[in-house]
Design an enzyme around this catalytic site. Structure first.
Site, short mmCIF file in Angstrom:
data_model
loop_
_atom_site.label_atom_id
_atom_site.label_comp_id
_atom_site.label_asym_id
_atom_site.label_seq_id
_atom_site.Cartn_x
_atom_site.Cartn_y
_atom_site.Cartn_z
CG HIS A 188 -10.59 -11.53 3.11
ND1 HIS A 188 -10.21 -10.48 2.32
CD2 HIS A 188 -10.00 -11.30 4.31
CE1 HIS A 188 -9.42 -9.66 2.99
NE2 HIS A 188 -9.27 -10.15 4.21
CG HIS A 248 -1.67 -1.10 1.60
ND1 HIS A 248 -1.17 -2.22 2.19
CD2 HIS A 248 -3.00 -1.32 1.46
CE1 HIS A 248 -2.14 -3.10 2.36
NE2 HIS A 248 -3.26 -2.59 1.93
CG ASP A 300 1.92 -0.91 3.32
OD1 ASP A 300 1.23 -0.55 4.28
OD2 ASP A 300 1.56 -1.78 2.49
CG ASP A 358 -2.95 -10.01 3.20
OD1 ASP A 358 -2.35 -9.52 4.18
OD2 ASP A 358 -4.04 -9.57 2.80
#
Lengths: 439, 439, 439, 439
Positions: C271, C101, C104, C339
């Site tokens: 997720h 990101h 980051d 991740d």
């Protein structure tokens, strides 16, 4: 400093008809419900950590809260102003109790001794404010989960130095709680559990947890602290599994280690539902076992799997909770502590008022409905009748331990068709709705 | 009748390389694992209700199972052929134990006496087949949940006649279990719980449940039944809340009523996960408390919220389960009972073989991996080192109860920075994978 | 600065027999699996935020991570050293890609312009390191969820200024991603959802989300960015409900707003399970719809209700995931991005290595098993046979749209008993186990 | 036969003060709420399968329901008396609609033709009773999940013969629904999903499901059936995964296959929560997409993981549901169908009355509260103000598609600090409570 919550006056009872969001619709502290005032029944408490300290951080974002009292950079100065904020807040909302962890009120120092010194300084200030306002301490506790040293637990740490350090902190927190006249002392073991069994000696950890609690009992006796010890069950989060999973688990633990006479439970609604129990279930189970000590009044979101600590606004939950409280003969020396935080999107100071009002009114209404249900004996008579077969005949013999399998088999072999009656769940839910809506 | 499972020969160990779906890849009954054979370690058992009786019904559809042995309409004749099917099945799969509920093996009669008579008839036949084949009874039990009379519970029914009737049935089931040399007797309280607290006297129900179990203990003594009593925890389903929620809840219950010396646990994998515990957690907790009695070997689907009772095929679960069993010094007199049912879509007789082979092999492989992990002391040495601070110094004093808060605080105030070590979860998971894959 | 991960050499493939926890057991980058090397199949990527930035904070405690590269107090200087750490880490683990990101890699400035300037400075450094090492950017993105300004969302904020600000940030992130040759650009809408419907205009928010994405498509075209756009579904957390709930929801959204040609999915295992789907289900569904773009390789804990982002070690999950990847013809230009974060208790730098090795080996083994399953056509032939009735007769007519209800009813009325075949779930699970264990 | 529900008179509106459990406290059919009567708003419907057929079976026990109308053994004779019971029941409760599956009303025959003949016979009787009483058919459907032939699905079966058979049944059910003037036709795909992906061709199954629905659309056109087609989402149970998972998933499916103009949704509260959405969420999402067709009015238990189909008594849920219904401009031609069953312990005929009264009153109260909330524009004005930045300036340009990333970045770079406002969740929840309690 001067007034902190500027423009917000003392919140008053205004009746159900009022649409003032800064007035109470249902909470009328002096109103008698049975033989006690609403204030005496409810014993509301503010949670220092959420309301005064909480910044609105979550796992994906920084704090959002606007706290006009958080100015300057000296931690002790900030701590002092927080005390001002806390008492102004409680006075404006007429909240008679508060609760705190040691490090909520005073910052950690560079050494354990400095931490204790910081705490002593602020405790003196708290005591002053308490005397000045009449606000009391519902319970104290030590935060044994936030600092990295507690990464693997406190009393259940694999590191004996951590156990010793935790002991020192609880010792001090007990002294401080006594100093402030705290009526209870709470253990919530946020890191007392495990993340994986692959690296865990669960047997030793459970033994050590019991040793730790026994030391607390011994030390309380030594210093003459007579407040009630409370354990607060929670099934998980932050650890994968917490040893104080739910009321039943804690009961089992206390019994195993001979601690059952010294501890009651501090039951949190959101922790109950994270353990897949209803809030009422946990209260009821604790009541039946004589360990319903105090309540962390909040609510979770059934569609989410973590501790959301929302302000309690569901009237079903508050009514059935107060039903258990009334059947328990009240909560004292415990109370209803708002272990609840405003949503991260409710970041203005006035939201703290709206939220507490919402929670206070929800419990006030719940108390009134519960009291009416009990006075009318709506559920009680239904239940009494439902179990009436145990008051005579073979049922009487059963509950009086006069028969065994042999006698019961003889009886059963002679019986005709067994006749059951409907449990009437839907009818009872409808009646509950009527009471709830009609007040 | 002749051969029932036609065309299916005795299933044999063929080694990991075989792709015969009707052979074992890992289960070699005579192979020594430590000081016992795999057969002695595993003590596999067939569940009569699922394998012989189960029709593949679910809440939205009728039975699909093709059972060539279910012919004719006379219930007693059907019951007799089911015995044939059961023993042929167990012999072909080399399963040394079975378990049953009273009404699995014999139909209910028009009266309780006739029910008992039916049972006696079939029990005689079972005994004969057991002697003939050497197959043994792992445990017996009574079904106190299926019939409408148990709609509100059995021992916890609001109707004393139901309590008495249930007592008669358990009395008989105990006698029958003794007659067949059953090594355990199981209580699974499918209806011992509540659907709503609005109509429930939880205090009385818990007391009555304890009374019932005490009567069982007394009666077993009276008739000289020396098998192990087991309670099988389950959190919910069919009732909203079941009193035997999980291992910890049952421990609490047993302690409260002074029953702890008479009961161990029958732990089911799917019940563990429905209570939001891992299977290993429940086994471990039971082991630490000395109550790991027997296992209902199945698995649930973590994405579904009900008891799917699938055949256990997850090697992680079987490995960690057998790890606990080995640390427990084995399961005997308990065993691994396949309380599992083929999916509704697996409706052919041969699916019963595929499913049991899948489960047996999964546990066999799990046993071998667990044994190797233990022999290599991979996890054990890591854990020993991790908690080593409790073997000297202040840690030694803590676990030997030589210090209290005062001494620990003195110690902590003198300590420098506390130093923790990583828990190494990911490394341990990687090692577990290597053991699991390399066997 | 010199070497950061001192004492840790380049991690090498050592084979299944090695017990070196800093070697690969299964990942052999050059090994051919079918027509590609393992490296080409897997396209592993490091997540900058977890591995380089993540501190081990959770909702109940401060960061625990020991990051020797985090020294000094100047944010830009820290940012520079993080780049060094990142590339040393990836080189030592032979990880060919990374993702980040915007914030980051570079700190937010006091103004948006300063934020952009900071970013430009670090991006130049990243580019240099990428050229030097050959490591590539799998995808870039903008963090539109962490800062308080995004408290109510970014593209779905009720405040148009926030929408505009978010647009500016994504514009810049697209430019930066292009500059670094990023192969994809990801949208994870952490705050694009709602906390309560009581204050939400869901219709407007969905429309605005679509407008935002269309602007991104337009801007990419304008600047010639040809990387793949990816949306990453997540059902909840941090918001109560996120609009990109799961693959199906995103498909519905894209179709409604005519965006379906421009977006694929970045599917994260944790997720998927938070949405109560299996990881494989989401991959499969995306594959069938031609939108399987990239993977966030991690795993959740089925017993916990939040995003634990654990390193992926479950071989079942990695095998079935790679099965879908192979059937998809690979992931490129997507990849397997870790991740995932080390547990808070795994706080030493070496744990980052252990964790990535665990994940890499789990996917490598999964790839090999999946490849063998496909080569042997084990599942494929079973499935082909199972649906074979659609390749002739009435089935052929159905799938070729030659018949309607009338013709089918005529056919059905003439049919004898319908004959179904078992789905063989248990047999297939057993076969999967054998492949998995025997490699 | 004569009166079936003996001793139960027509249930009347008696006002909130009445404690007659066989009277309505809130449902006053003729009362005007806005421009329609309560009856017109609510369009209540009885579910034939639960109320008339349902036996109180669960996965662990036999039926408990006492149905005085279930006498005799001739299936057609039983079917006829059930019609009598249904219409007497609806008349006594003043329920204007009903819904049924084909095999609810008439038994399956030995052949498909006989099944159709049976259906024709009973449909003639239903038509007669409908004309006599004025009661109407809300929707019809075919049961394609109960019989073993549907074990692997109907439209998604791997067996083309099953697809054809299912087509024949839906063809007939459409004809029957038309014959009875049914206002809608519902598809609930109980077996349209999978149990394991190991044996499933999900791509083909989805294609076939679409083909089946297209055939239904075509056939409806052919016979002139003009009722609304509805799909009823459910995420799982009986299958592990159902293709019609939730509203968003169905929207995606319909769009993909070009079916979006022909189908709306039948949204069930318990199915919403099983998919981890709130009931209101699903209604709102459907409304925004113009597909809110009808409602299956029940409720689940958030602590249980299966479809409990309880009678809806939670006032929060009914209020927010009716809020969406009012914003939708009503439900017609859909309605509120009580797809709910009395608890297994509520087995007496009078419980069916108590349960429907509880549900009807809960929705009636919900309607009144929702109407007042809308009339007072309490939530609406808050929301309007909250999003007001989109009505001018940059916000206006955004929603009118006048700007892109470039213009927005220029704007953002010039902006000072962004200022957000609280979302006021707690205040709004408090206001909702006040409206709910004060009516």
């Amino acid at each position: 400093m001067g007034e902190i919550f500027k423009g917000i006056a003392k919140v008053k009872y205004e009746g159900a008809g009022s649409d003032n969001p800064l007035g109470f619709n249902y909470y009328n502290p002096e109103e008698m419900i049975g033989e006690q005032t609403m204030e005496e029944h409810c014993r509301f408490s503010m949670a220092y950590w959420h309301t005064i300290i909480g910044q609105g951080v979550d796992m994906f974002g920084a704090g959002t809260a606007l706290h006009p009292w958080e100015i300057g950079t000296d931690p002790m100065e900030i701590a002092r102003v927080r005390v001002e904020a806390a008492f102004e807040f409680m006075q404006k909302l007429n909240i008679p109790f508060f609760c705190f962890h040691d490090i909520d009120v005073a910052p950690e120092g560079r050494s354990l001794q400095e931490t204790f010194d910081n705490l002593d300084t602020i405790v003196a200030l708290l005591k002053e404010k308490m005397e000045e306002t009449g606000i009391k301490l519902l319970w104290g506790t030590a935060n044994l989960f936030g600092h990295p040293r507690f990464v693997h637990g406190a009393a259940t740490a694999p590191n004996a130095d951590v156990f010793a350090y935790a002991a020192a902190r609880v010792k001090k927190a007990l002294e401080v709680t006594k100093e402030l006249g705290g009526e209870n002392y709470v253990f919530w073991g946020g890191r007392e559990g495990y993340d994986t069994l692959l690296n865990t000696d669960m047997g030793l950890e459970l033994d050590n947890l019991a040793r730790f609690l026994q030391m607390a009992v011994d030390y309380a006796k030594a210093i003459g602290f007579t407040g009630q010890f409370l354990i607060e069950p929670k099934p998980k989060e932050p650890t994968k599994h917490q040893y104080d999973f739910d009321v039943a688990t804690v009961l089992s633990f206390l019994k195993r280690y001979g601690l059952e006479d010294h501890f009651k439970m501090n039951i949190e609604a959101n922790h109950a539902t994270l353990a897949y129990h209803s809030f009422q279930h946990e209260l009821y189970l604790a009541r039946v076992h004589g360990v319903l000590g105090s309540v962390d009044a909040n609510q979770g979101d059934f569609l989410l799997g973590w501790d959301t600590d929302q302000f309690p606004t569901n009237i079903y939950a508050t009514t059935l909770a107060m039903y258990e409280v009334l059947k328990n003969g009240g909560l004292a020396p415990g109370g209803l502590n708002f272990d609840a935080k405003v949503r991260r999107g409710s970041f203005e100071p006035v939201d703290l008022f709206y939220a507490h009002i919402a929670g206070i009114d929800a419990f006030a209404r719940g108390l009134k409905v519960a009291d009416k249900l009990l006075r009318d004996q709506v559920l009680e008579s239904f239940i009494k009748e439902r179990y009436s077969s145990y008051q005579q005949g073979i049922g009487y013999d059963i509950v009086n331990n006069k028969v065994g399998f042999k006698e019961l088999a003889d009886y059963a072999l002679k019986q005709e068709q067994i006749s059951n009656r409907s449990g009437r769940q839907e009818m009872l839910e409808h009646i509950l709705n009527r009471y709830l809506l009609e007040g």
